[in-house]
Design a protein around this motif. Structure first.
Motif, PDB file in Angstrom:
ATOM      1  N   PRO A   7      -3.169  13.065  61.295  1.00 20.52           N
ATOM      2  CA  PRO A   7      -3.600  14.014  62.328  1.00 20.52           C
ATOM      3  C   PRO A   7      -3.644  13.398  63.721  1.00 20.52           C
ATOM      4  N   GLN A   8      -3.784  12.054  63.818  1.00 26.62           N
ATOM      5  CA  GLN A   8      -3.866  11.450  65.130  1.00 26.62           C
ATOM      6  C   GLN A   8      -2.562  11.590  65.907  1.00 26.62           C
ATOM      7  N   ILE A   9      -1.451  11.727  65.179  1.00 24.09           N
ATOM      8  CA  ILE A   9      -0.157  11.926  65.873  1.00 24.09           C
ATOM      9  C   ILE A   9       0.426  13.315  65.548  1.00 24.09           C
ATOM     10  N   GLU A  10      -0.449  14.228  65.104  1.00 27.84           N
ATOM     11  CA  GLU A  10      -0.078  15.611  64.810  1.00 27.84           C
ATOM     12  C   GLU A  10       1.021  15.695  63.753  1.00 27.84           C
ATOM     13  N   LEU A  11       0.929  14.855  62.744  1.00 30.75           N
ATOM     14  CA  LEU A  11       1.808  14.932  61.587  1.00 30.75           C
ATOM     15  C   LEU A  11       0.928  15.142  60.368  1.00 30.75           C
ATOM     16  N   GLN A  12       0.987  16.336  59.830  1.00 33.06           N
ATOM     17  CA  GLN A  12       0.117  16.660  58.708  1.00 33.06           C
ATOM     18  C   GLN A  12       0.763  17.805  57.930  1.00 33.06           C
ATOM     19  N   GLY A  13       1.131  17.589  56.674  1.00 31.27           N
ATOM     20  CA  GLY A  13       1.754  18.615  55.853  1.00 31.27           C
ATOM     21  C   GLY A  13       2.971  18.100  55.140  1.00 31.27           C
ATOM     22  N   LEU A  14       3.788  19.051  54.673  1.00 35.11           N
ATOM     23  CA  LEU A  14       5.010  18.731  53.949  1.00 35.11           C
ATOM     24  C   LEU A  14       6.193  18.773  54.904  1.00 35.11           C
ATOM     25  N   TYR A  15       7.033  17.739  54.830  1.00 37.39           N
ATOM     26  CA  TYR A  15       8.188  17.643  55.726  1.00 37.39           C
ATOM     27  C   TYR A  15       9.431  17.279  54.920  1.00 37.39           C
ATOM     28  N   ARG A  16      10.588  17.834  55.367  1.00 35.09           N
ATOM     29  CA  ARG A  16      11.879  17.478  54.780  1.00 35.09           C
ATOM     30  C   ARG A  16      12.618  16.593  55.769  1.00 35.09           C
ATOM     31  N   VAL A  17      13.219  15.542  55.226  1.00 36.81           N
ATOM     32  CA  VAL A  17      14.011  14.636  56.058  1.00 36.81           C
ATOM     33  C   VAL A  17      15.375  15.271  56.276  1.00 36.81           C
ATOM     34  N   VAL A  18      15.676  15.610  57.530  1.00 32.81           N
ATOM     35  CA  VAL A  18      16.913  16.311  57.856  1.00 32.81           C
ATOM     36  C   VAL A  18      17.987  15.330  58.295  1.00 32.81           C
ATOM     37  N   ALA A  19      17.617  14.325  59.039  1.00 29.35           N
ATOM     38  CA  ALA A  19      18.598  13.336  59.519  1.00 29.35           C
ATOM     39  C   ALA A  19      17.919  11.969  59.603  1.00 29.35           C
ATOM     40  N   VAL A  20      18.703  10.891  59.296  1.00 26.51           N
ATOM     41  CA  VAL A  20      18.152   9.528  59.311  1.00 26.51           C
ATOM     42  C   VAL A  20      19.147   8.611  60.007  1.00 26.51           C
ATOM     43  N   SER A  21      18.602   7.742  60.880  1.00 26.84           N
ATOM     44  CA  SER A  21      19.406   6.682  61.505  1.00 26.84           C
ATOM     45  C   SER A  21      18.665   5.362  61.327  1.00 26.84           C
ATOM     46  N   SER A  22      19.155   4.330  61.935  1.00 27.14           N
ATOM     47  CA  SER A  22      18.544   3.011  61.766  1.00 27.14           C
ATOM     48  C   SER A  22      17.191   2.895  62.437  1.00 27.14           C
ATOM     49  N   ASP A  23      16.941   3.672  63.473  1.00 29.55           N
ATOM     50  CA  ASP A  23      15.687   3.519  64.215  1.00 29.55           C
ATOM     51  C   ASP A  23      14.845   4.784  64.287  1.00 29.55           C
ATOM     52  N   SER A  24      15.372   5.927  63.855  1.00 26.13           N
ATOM     53  CA  SER A  24      14.589   7.177  63.940  1.00 26.13           C
ATOM     54  C   SER A  24      15.035   8.152  62.857  1.00 26.13           C
ATOM     55  N   THR A  25      14.243   9.208  62.723  1.00 26.45           N
ATOM     56  CA  THR A  25      14.529  10.252  61.733  1.00 26.45           C
ATOM     57  C   THR A  25      14.089  11.610  62.285  1.00 26.45           C
ATOM     58  N   THR A  26      14.639  12.674  61.722  1.00 28.10           N
ATOM     59  CA  THR A  26      14.271  14.049  62.113  1.00 28.10           C
ATOM     60  C   THR A  26      13.659  14.739  60.915  1.00 28.10           C
ATOM     61  N   LEU A  27      12.442  15.289  61.111  1.00 26.80           N
ATOM     62  CA  LEU A  27      11.702  15.939  60.042  1.00 26.80           C
ATOM     63  C   LEU A  27      11.573  17.441  60.326  1.00 26.80           C
ATOM     64  N   ALA A  28      11.597  18.241  59.250  1.00 28.12           N
ATOM     65  CA  ALA A  28      11.397  19.696  59.353  1.00 28.12           C
ATOM     66  C   ALA A  28      10.237  20.083  58.463  1.00 28.12           C
ATOM     67  N   LYS A  29       9.249  20.744  59.032  1.00 26.04           N
ATOM     68  CA  LYS A  29       8.084  21.157  58.251  1.00 26.04           C
ATOM     69  C   LYS A  29       8.474  22.322  57.354  1.00 26.04           C
ATOM     70  N   VAL A  30       8.119  22.236  56.088  1.00 23.89           N
ATOM     71  CA  VAL A  30       8.599  23.227  55.119  1.00 23.89           C
ATOM     72  C   VAL A  30       7.503  24.187  54.667  1.00 23.89           C
ATOM     73  N   GLU A  31       6.356  24.109  55.267  1.00 21.70           N
ATOM     74  CA  GLU A  31       5.267  24.990  54.840  1.00 21.70           C
ATOM     75  C   GLU A  31       5.334  26.351  55.517  1.00 21.70           C
ATOM     76  N   SER A  32       5.879  26.422  56.664  1.00 23.07           N
ATOM     77  CA  SER A  32       5.907  27.672  57.416  1.00 23.07           C
ATOM     78  C   SER A  32       7.155  28.464  57.072  1.00 23.07           C
ATOM     79  N   GLY A  33       6.993  29.777  56.987  1.00 25.33           N
ATOM     80  CA  GLY A  33       8.157  30.619  56.721  1.00 25.33           C
ATOM     81  C   GLY A  33       8.976  30.890  57.955  1.00 25.33           C
ATOM     82  N   ASP A  34       8.408  30.744  59.155  1.00 25.21           N
ATOM     83  CA  ASP A  34       9.112  30.987  60.410  1.00 25.21           C
ATOM     84  C   ASP A  34       9.659  29.664  60.910  1.00 25.21           C
ATOM     85  N   PHE A  35      10.947  29.433  60.737  1.00 26.73           N
ATOM     86  CA  PHE A  35      11.547  28.167  61.145  1.00 26.73           C
ATOM     87  C   PHE A  35      12.320  28.342  62.445  1.00 26.73           C
ATOM     88  N   LYS A  36      12.169  27.354  63.333  1.00 30.29           N
ATOM     89  CA  LYS A  36      12.930  27.302  64.567  1.00 30.29           C
ATOM     90  C   LYS A  36      13.449  25.881  64.748  1.00 30.29           C
TER      91      LYS A  36
END
Length: 720
Positions: free
Chosen positions: A15-44
């Motif tokens: 919660p200190q960095i506003e990451l809380q819940g279920l996430y899917r790993v969408v893209a991965v590189s050597s130094d960073s990654t992109t996460l998509a929260k899968v709990e909400s039905g409204d995706f953007k």
């Protein structure tokens, strides 16, 4: 980092960095990654979260990241379990979204600065679909996993045309959330949904209550009171309904949505009367000429008030008003076979005259109206087999008797159904449209613009006879120029039929489809022209105070009989359009024609109604004339009385003055008066002789002067 790899689902609690819940790993590189929260039905796409690998490693060391297995029952169908419609949709989605199954492409799009929007735009253009749909499908991949099954179509909550989604109180209300809920997160009075019972009951009540006099809002209020009001409060001896709590009954938007689901035609029928729907809204199922054998079989007749003001034929300064126009139309050819313009009606007597004008010889009609340019069709129309009309003045014993005597049938439209003879109604409109822009005094009563409906009766210029001439030209133009190419079948085209009403009329009779029958002119005069009494007196035959003459009345000495044995009355037939002729049922031929005498005080081509109107105007003025006569007689009496009274006074004074003198006898007085008059005459004769001599002298001087001038002129000519 065993947990951070493409398409894996992880649970994070930071919660200190506003990451809380279920996430899917969408893209991965050597130094960073992109996460998509899968709990909400409204995706953007904007909700994708870019997180550094170091941050995730730190969270993993703190045991704040765990692997999670996410099973999506909604997308668990295999392609073999889809029906054909679902399989077609699935194949299209898989074709469009195929590039997004490549993890390398996602890494380039989401982590290396390449814009995802450009790729979406290219795919939309290539596959002819919307960008919104591609973003939606990408959201499904992020939520359900980057597998083909995530693109399976799911219609569980989509509904379908004509298949509403009824609300189940045990489930959350579907649809867009209210503004209050979206802003505050809670709602004080949440709105209920539409259950299956409410849906059926509201539609049932709507169809029962809805009427042309009630708006949808009125119906809504009645339905709410019936279904949801269960308490009433008594105030001032009146029961006032107590509305239920807000949100516990259908709102106006929900009601409108339900009403919109009613069949459009059924809703239209509920919103208007049955008669109006049948006249103006029903589907057209045929043509007017269908089931008519050919020209001359069926005529339609109708009357209308002309949108035009006319002047009097007697005095153009008088604006008479708007005439009645009767039209007679052949159904099969759509040709106008006749018409009649009058001031009286609508009535059966005038309708008979319109039929008479349609079926009698055109030379005969030309003699009545006084001009030769009449409606022309080849062959000339005769009485039809059947005449179609409204009920009105045509539904009468007199009309039935006329039909029996002249051997044609009468058929009637149902009440308030003029659309069943719409051909005549259309021609009425064409006639009015033709005259509005060109004839002074015309009215355009059907214009939507109120300013253009204005009219000035004083601007009218035509008389009744001139209006008949005008309509003759208009109707002849219609008969010989109206486009009827849609009526031509292949046989007509092969026979070179002229595609006009007159052309169809001629061709129909030429090939034997037409109906014709001979009716003697005497029969049509007796049966179709109105009757009125005429008087036979010592001066001759009089009808409407006008003299008429014929050879029969002179030969049989009608006037002599009336002079010696008293006047009598006879029944005559007349043509109301003019006063030129009348007909008497009698004589060797069975019908005797009387013509307007030269001593008549009216013109022959003035209508009977106009002449009778003129007589009424004269009667209205008779009161003023009687007053003037009485005034003149009183003035004469006053003047004569004054003369007599003055003479009496002078006589009395003379008698008083000469009472002592001897009065001469009457003979002597007359002799004195004669001498005085003789002296006055002699003086007048002398005066006249003096003036005559003076005039003679002046004449002699003038003649001598003229003679001298002429002699001088002759001498000048001789010298030259």
């Amino acid at each position: 980092m065993d947990l951070i790899y493409f398409n894996n689902v992880i649970s994070i609690y930071a919660p200190q960095i506003e990451l809380q819940g279920l996430y899917r790993v969408v893209a991965v590189s050597s130094d960073s990654t992109t996460l998509a929260k899968v709990e909400s039905g409204d995706f953007k796409v904007s909700s994708l979260r870019k997180v550094s690998i170091k941050t995730l490693e730190l969270l993993e060391e703190q045991d704040l990241i765990h692997a999670v297995e996410l099973i999506s029952t909604e997308k668990s169908k295999s392609s073999s379990q889809l029906n054909q419609n679902e399989k077609n949709i699935f194949d299209f989605r898989r074709k469009v979204m195929e590039p997004f199954f490549d993890s390398k492409l996602l890494e380039d799009l989401l982590l290396k600065g390449i814009t995802i929007g450009r790729t979406v735009e290219d795919l939309a253009h290539k596959n002819d679909c919307s960008k919104k749909a591609i973003y939606n499908w990408f959201g499904q991949l992020c939520l359900h996993g980057f597998t083909e099954s995530s693109l399976n179509p799911n219609f569980r909550n989509c509904g379908a045309p004509g298949k509403p989604r009824h609300w189940n109180p045990a489930l959350e209300l579907v649809g867009r959330k209210s503004n209050e809920l979206r802003v505050n997160g809670t709602e004080a009075n949440p709105q209920i949904g539409v259950t299956e019972f409410a849906y059926n009951r509201v539609l049932e009540l709507y169809k029962l209550i809805k009427s042309p006099k009630k708006t949808d809002e009125d119906v809504y209020h009645e339905i709410i009171e019936i279904l949801y009001v269960s308490k009433y409060e008594k105030k001032d001896n009146e029961l006032v309904p107590v509305l239920p709590k807000e949100g516990t009954f259908l709102n106006r938007r929900q009601f409108k949505h339900l009403v919109d689901s009613v069949n459009k035609i059924e809703k239209l029928k509920l919103s208007t009367t049955t008669g109006h729907f049948e006249r103006n809204k029903r589907g057209l199922s045929g043509k007017a000429w269908q089931h008519v054998a050919g020209p001359g079989h069926l005529y339609a007749i109708d009357s209308t008030i002309a949108d035009l003001y006319l002047r009097s034929s007697i005095n153009r300064a008088w604006v008479v008003g708007r005439p009645i126009v009767y039209l007679v139309v052949d159904f099969w050819s759509t040709a106008i076979v006749g018409f009649y313009v009058c001031w009286t009606g609508p009535c059966w007597d005038m309708a008979k005259v319109a039929i008479f004008c349609s079926c009698v010889d055109k030379d005969f009609i030309a003699d009545q109206w006084g001009f030769t340019n009449q409606l022309y069709l080849d062959p000339m129309p005769t009485l039809p087999h059947e005449i179609l009309s409204d009920r009105g003045e045509y539904l009468s014993k007199a009309a039935s008797q006329t039909a029996i005597n002249t051997m044609f049938s009468l058929s009637y439209n149902p009440s308030r159904r003029p659309d069943l003879k719409g051909l005549v109604e259309v021609l009425n409109r064409i006639m009015k449209d033709q005259q509005y822009a060109f004839v002074p005094g015309a009215i355009d009563a059907r214009r939507k613009e109120m300013e253009l409906r204005k009219y000035d009766p004083d601007s009218s210029v035509l008389t009744l006879n001139e209006y008949v001439k005008y309509l003759t030209i208009i109707f002849n133009t219609y008969n010989h120029n109206a486009d009827r190419r849609n009526r031509l079948d292949v046989d007509m085209i092969a026979d070179s039929v002229i595609p006009t009403p007159a052309g169809l009329w001629s061709w129909g009779h030429k090939v034997g489809l037409g109906y014709r029958k001979h009716t003697p002119i005497s029969t049509m005069i007796k049966e179709l022209l109105p009757t009125a009494p005429a008087s036979v007196n010592r001066d001759g035959v009089y009808f409407t105070n006008q003299p008429y003459q014929s050879q029969l009345s002179l030969t049989q000495e009608w006037s002599a009989n009336a002079r010696n044995f008293g006047s009598s009355r006879i029944k005559v037939h007349y043509f109301p359009g003019t006063m030129s002729r009348i007909w008497w049922e009698g004589g060797a031929s069975g019908l005797t024609e009387f013509t307007l005498a030269q001593t008549a005080t009216t013109k022959p081509f003035i209508s009977t109604d106009e002449y009778l109107d003129a007589l009424m105007v004269e009667k209205l003025r008779s009161k003023n004339l009687e007053f003037q006569k009485t005034f003149n007689k009183l003035m004469r009496h006053f003047q004569t009385s004054k003369i007599i009274s003055e003479a009496k006074a002078e006589t009395e004074r003379a008698d008083l003055k000469r009472q002592q003198e001897v009065k001469p006898s009457i003979r002597e007085t007359r002799k004195r008066e004669a001498n005085i008059n003789q002296q006055l005459n002699d003086e007048n004769v002398k005066s006249n002789q003096f003036h005559s001599n003076q005039q003679a002298t002046e004449n002699d001087l003038y003649e001598n002067l003229i003679n001298q001038v002429m002699l001088d002129s002759l001498e000048y000519d001789n010298e030259n």
